[in-house]
Design a protein around this motif. Structure first.
Motif, PDB file in Angstrom:
ATOM      1  N   VAL A 172     -25.619 -36.505 -14.894  1.00 26.34           N
ATOM      2  CA  VAL A 172     -24.014 -36.507 -14.847  1.00 26.34           C
ATOM      3  C   VAL A 172     -23.576 -35.454 -14.001  1.00 26.34           C
ATOM      4  O   VAL A 172     -24.070 -34.470 -13.927  1.00 26.34           O
ATOM      5  CB  VAL A 172     -23.385 -36.743 -16.172  1.00 26.34           C
ATOM      6  N   LYS A 173     -22.517 -35.709 -13.581  1.00 33.18           N
ATOM      7  CA  LYS A 173     -21.593 -34.519 -12.862  1.00 33.18           C
ATOM      8  C   LYS A 173     -20.125 -34.428 -13.249  1.00 33.18           C
ATOM      9  O   LYS A 173     -19.534 -35.508 -13.612  1.00 33.18           O
ATOM     10  CB  LYS A 173     -21.589 -34.988 -11.091  1.00 33.18           C
ATOM     11  N   ILE A 174     -19.806 -33.229 -13.287  1.00 35.13           N
ATOM     12  CA  ILE A 174     -18.273 -32.861 -13.618  1.00 35.13           C
ATOM     13  C   ILE A 174     -17.947 -31.710 -12.740  1.00 35.13           C
ATOM     14  O   ILE A 174     -18.795 -31.041 -12.168  1.00 35.13           O
ATOM     15  CB  ILE A 174     -18.155 -32.526 -15.101  1.00 35.13           C
ATOM     16  N   TYR A 175     -16.734 -31.593 -12.583  1.00 35.92           N
ATOM     17  CA  TYR A 175     -16.101 -30.394 -11.634  1.00 35.92           C
ATOM     18  C   TYR A 175     -16.039 -29.223 -12.466  1.00 35.92           C
ATOM     19  O   TYR A 175     -15.914 -29.264 -13.693  1.00 35.92           O
ATOM     20  CB  TYR A 175     -14.812 -30.588 -11.243  1.00 35.92           C
ATOM     21  N   GLU A 176     -16.551 -28.082 -11.921  1.00 35.18           N
ATOM     22  CA  GLU A 176     -16.517 -26.841 -12.625  1.00 35.18           C
ATOM     23  C   GLU A 176     -14.955 -26.584 -12.918  1.00 35.18           C
ATOM     24  O   GLU A 176     -13.948 -27.125 -12.278  1.00 35.18           O
ATOM     25  CB  GLU A 176     -17.061 -25.625 -11.425  1.00 35.18           C
TER      26      GLU A 176
END
Length: 360
Positions: A172-176
């Motif tokens: 999965v990906k999220i913004y820093e």
């Protein structure tokens, strides 16, 4: 008649009729007469209940007996061969022996019966919660003398399924710099058990505390105020976090089955880094201007940006306006500095001591 095994014993007495009368010892004699009663087949097979209920745990192994609420007792009061009975299980008028069998299957006058497992794999609570059938008893010598009673066996639920994830690794990906409470992803497992055995409890084990999971839903969220402190979820410091997800059934109460999966969280870049020059001060020298000094290329300046390219780390250079900025040109991409106009040393203010300062 049964209590005397079909034989009646009679005592016959003979008394002498004489005058004068003799003593009893001299005038009386006795004999025993045994009268055997021939049995006729006048009783049917009889169960002690008109129906039976019992229970057994799912997946019970072959040969074990169901637990009955009342013992199953079969009787035929006729004697000898007239009391011989065959016993079997039947479902919808057809012999039923795929899951259970009755023991014993031959009875002489009376016996207690047991319902035993033939194939435990069919005993799956998640597929069927109860099984119904009949116990049938038939006289051997009189095939038309048949008795049947219904039986209901309830399958008892046990914790026999694993709370399984559908894959071992999730990406999965999220913004820093995401704020606390940001939903990262929802990871769920499936447990085929019913009731509390199928209720799953989620935890993160040996994982970074910057993330937290909802124990009931499997929602993983950011657990720190990374939008306030950019060092907490900083892609440039650590771009990937690996979380270890555990699922436990039975609401997490021991004993449980459990399974594990990894969740790889990749931080996507935000433009949150400031360009940094390779040096705080660049110094160079050039001869006092003359014709050959025009377009004199002397110095290359360089800055870097830790953000991820191609957009967030693209740097553009320029010279801030000053009395001397028009004498130079700075390439906005390469940062190459070029002299555009001749500069006369003697024209410089005394305070500069021959040094020109440019802010880039």
């Amino acid at each position: 008649i049964q209590n005397v095994f079909g034989v009646i014993k009679l005592t016959i007495q003979a008394v002498e009729q004489s005058s004068p009368m003799q003593s009893t010892e001299l005038s009386t004699t006795e004999a025993t007469l045994d009268v055997s009663i021939t049995d006729i087949n006048d009783y049917k097979p009889t169960f002690n209940q008109v129906n039976y209920t019992g229970s057994i745990e799912e997946n019970t192994q072959k040969g074990l007996a169901a637990t009955m609420t009342t013992s199953i007792f079969l009787e035929d009061k006729d004697s000898n061969d007239n009391g011989q009975m065959k016993v079997w299980l039947e479902k919808d008028g057809v012999i039923y022996n795929t899951t259970f069998t009755v023991v014993p299957d031959t009875v002489n006058r009376a016996a207690e019966l047991a319902i035993k497992v033939v194939n435990g794999s069919i005993l799956d609570f998640e597929t069927i919660e109860e099984i119904t059938f009949d116990i049938v008893a038939r006289e051997v010598n009189q095939p038309n003398s048949v008795t049947k009673v219904p039986v209901v066996i309830k399958i008892v639920n046990v914790n026999d399924n694993i709370p399984a994830f559908n894959q071992s690794l999730y990406n999965v990906k999220i913004y820093e710099n995401s704020p606390k409470g940001t939903l990262v992803t929802t990871i769920s497992a499936k447990d085929l058990d019913k009731g509390n055995y199928g209720v799953i409890f989620y935890t993160l084990i040996a994982s970074d505390s910057k993330f937290v999971v909802d124990n009931k839903t499997g929602e993983i969220r950011v657990n720190v105020d990374a939008n306030l402190d950019h060092t907490l979820l900083d892609r440039e410091s650590l771009a990937i976090y690996t979380l270890n997800m555990q699922s436990q059934d039975n609401m997490g109460v021991t004993p449980t089955y459990r399974q594990f999966a990894q969740v790889q969280v990749t931080l996507e870049d935000r433009n949150d880094k400031t360009p940094v020059f390779s040096s705080d001060l660049y110094e160079t020298s050039m001869p006092e201007a003359n014709v050959t000094a025009v377009n004199y290329d002397k110095l290359k300046i360089q800055a870097t940006d830790a953000d991820l390219g191609p957009d967030n780390n693209r740097i553009s250079y320029k010279i801030e306006d000053s009395p001397w900025s028009s004498y130079f040109e700075l390439n906005n991409v390469t940062a190459k500095l070029t002299l555009l106009k001749a500069i006369d040393y003697e024209s410089l203010p005394n305070t500069t001591k021959g040094v020109i300062t440019l802010n880039i």
